[in-house]
Design a protein around this motif. Structure first.
Motif, mmCIF file in Angstrom:
data_model
loop_
_atom_site.group_PDB
_atom_site.id
_atom_site.type_symbol
_atom_site.label_atom_id
_atom_site.label_comp_id
_atom_site.label_asym_id
_atom_site.label_seq_id
_atom_site.Cartn_x
_atom_site.Cartn_y
_atom_site.Cartn_z
ATOM 1 N N UNK A 45 0.701 -1.277 0.090
ATOM 2 C CA UNK A 45 0.007 0.078 -0.038
ATOM 3 C C UNK A 45 0.932 1.159 0.186
ATOM 4 N N UNK A 46 1.932 1.286 0.848
ATOM 5 C CA UNK A 46 2.557 2.503 0.775
ATOM 6 C C UNK A 46 3.427 2.700 -0.626
ATOM 7 N N UNK A 47 3.778 1.666 -1.262
ATOM 8 C CA UNK A 47 4.637 2.051 -2.532
ATOM 9 C C UNK A 47 3.527 2.482 -3.602
ATOM 10 N N UNK A 48 2.384 1.913 -3.373
ATOM 11 C CA UNK A 48 1.284 2.807 -4.146
ATOM 12 C C UNK A 48 1.000 4.259 -3.868
ATOM 13 N N UNK A 49 0.944 4.422 -2.460
ATOM 14 C CA UNK A 49 1.021 5.779 -2.463
ATOM 15 C C UNK A 49 1.939 6.935 -2.643
ATOM 16 N N UNK A 50 3.201 6.358 -2.733
ATOM 17 C CA UNK A 50 4.173 6.904 -3.390
ATOM 18 C C UNK A 50 4.209 7.258 -4.939
ATOM 19 N N UNK A 51 3.664 6.124 -5.750
ATOM 20 C CA UNK A 51 3.512 6.299 -6.939
ATOM 21 C C UNK A 51 2.347 7.253 -7.519
ATOM 22 N N UNK A 165 16.676 -3.472 -1.783
ATOM 23 C CA UNK A 165 15.928 -3.950 -2.859
ATOM 24 C C UNK A 165 14.533 -4.382 -2.397
ATOM 25 N N UNK A 166 13.680 -3.156 -2.057
ATOM 26 C CA UNK A 166 12.525 -3.550 -1.621
ATOM 27 C C UNK A 166 11.443 -3.033 -2.337
ATOM 28 N N UNK A 167 10.165 -2.979 -2.057
ATOM 29 C CA UNK A 167 8.915 -2.378 -2.770
ATOM 30 C C UNK A 167 9.110 -0.895 -2.731
ATOM 31 N N UNK A 168 9.283 -0.212 -1.293
ATOM 32 C CA UNK A 168 9.268 1.141 -1.060
ATOM 33 C C UNK A 168 10.453 1.592 -1.977
#
Length: 307
Positions: A45-51, A165-168
């Motif tokens: 969810x946080x990576x989606x918020x970043x994008x 190397x992680x989704x964030x």
């Protein structure tokens, strides 16, 4: 700055945390469920918020204003890193909690509180500048933040590089590319990331509330170190920045965005990162989030008035 809008928005986010606290106390979520939920937020969810912060956004500002805000992003985090070292030197919270307090100083709640506050004051178009700060925030928290959460205290020779190397981190780098190349993606893709990112706001604050529910609230709100940290981060740091920024030839909007963001309470991502990568229970940082979120309902309107 509209002080009433700022106070109302902060109350909404704090109530989300209260909802998570109540859910845990009523037995709707277990300790293991809290851990699983934090992993879901950090990795999806946080990576989606970043994008979603940079996706399909129109660039209506000139190069000077963009460069100015990029420099302010660097200035803010460099300043917070230095101040985090100063705080642990002064407060002496103990070796077990030094890195936790440093994380709490360096990483305020830019996304979950920052975006709605900044857009309410400066309009939707200003979200691109908040996105700059969020990208810098995530590049730092998914690298240096993970390093601190492991308890290595800056000893990079013991830091597992594979954790970078992680989704964030991937989402942060991709967000920079999308903005720099001005890529336009299909509306369905933009909507997907927008909806997923929006889910992070409520769930992250609820997860923090669940973590707080596992701690001794009386000890959190009577802890002298927590109280000292709250005064340091919510009052002293912004008050130091206000006269300094007045000396710089920057746009009033850039000035206002910087002051509001650096006056934010502790970011909920701190607890999530600690739980996901540090192996701890995140109770100290969750206590700091609870205390600063509550106190910031008074201090942020006060700082905005002074600024």
């Amino acid at each position: 700055m509209n002080v009433s809008i700022i106070a109302n928005q902060m109350m909404v986010l704090f109530l989300m945390m209260v909802a998570g606290y109540g859910a845990y106390k009523r037995g709707m979520v277990s300790r293991e469920g809290t851990k699983s939920l934090s992993s879901l937020i950090v990795n999806i969810l946080n990576p989606c918020l970043i994008l979603s912060g940079v996706m399909n956004k129109e660039v209506t500002y000139g190069p000077r204003l963009i460069l100015e805000n990029l420099l302010l992003v660097f200035l803010m985090f460099a300043l917070l890193i230095v101040l985090s070292l100063l705080f642990v030197r002064l407060a002496r919270p103990g070796k077990d909690h030094e890195n936790t307090y440093r994380l709490m100083v360096i990483f305020p709640n830019l996304g979950f509180m920052g975006i709605p506050l900044i857009t309410s004051v400066y309009g939707q178009a200003s979200v691109i500048f908040v996105a700059f700060y969020i990208v810098g925030y995530n590049l730092l928290i998914y690298s240096y933040g993970i390093l601190l959460s492991t308890g290595n205290g800056g000893r990079t020779e013991h830091f597992p590089l594979r954790r970078l190397v992680n989704p964030g981190m991937g989402a942060s780098v991709l967000a920079i590319l999308i903005f720099a190349l001005r890529l336009r993606l299909p509306e369905a893709v933009g909507s997907f990331f927008g909806y997923m990112g929006n889910a992070a706001v409520a769930l992250s604050m609820m997860t923090v509330g669940m973590t707080v529910a596992q701690a001794d609230l009386k000890s959190i709100f009577m802890d002298r170190c927590q109280l000292g940290f709250t005064a340091f981060s919510l009052l002293l740091v912004p008050l130091i920045c206000i006269p300094f920024l007045h000396l710089l030839p920057i746009d009033p909007m850039s000035y206002g965005i910087f002051i509001l963001l650096i006056a934010m309470p502790v970011g909920s991502t701190v607890t999530l990162i600690e739980m996901e990568y540090g192996g701890g229970d995140g109770r100290v940082s969750a206590g700091g989030i609870a205390l600063t979120s509550l106190v910031s309902m008074v201090t942020i309107p006060l700082i905005s008035f002074i600024a």
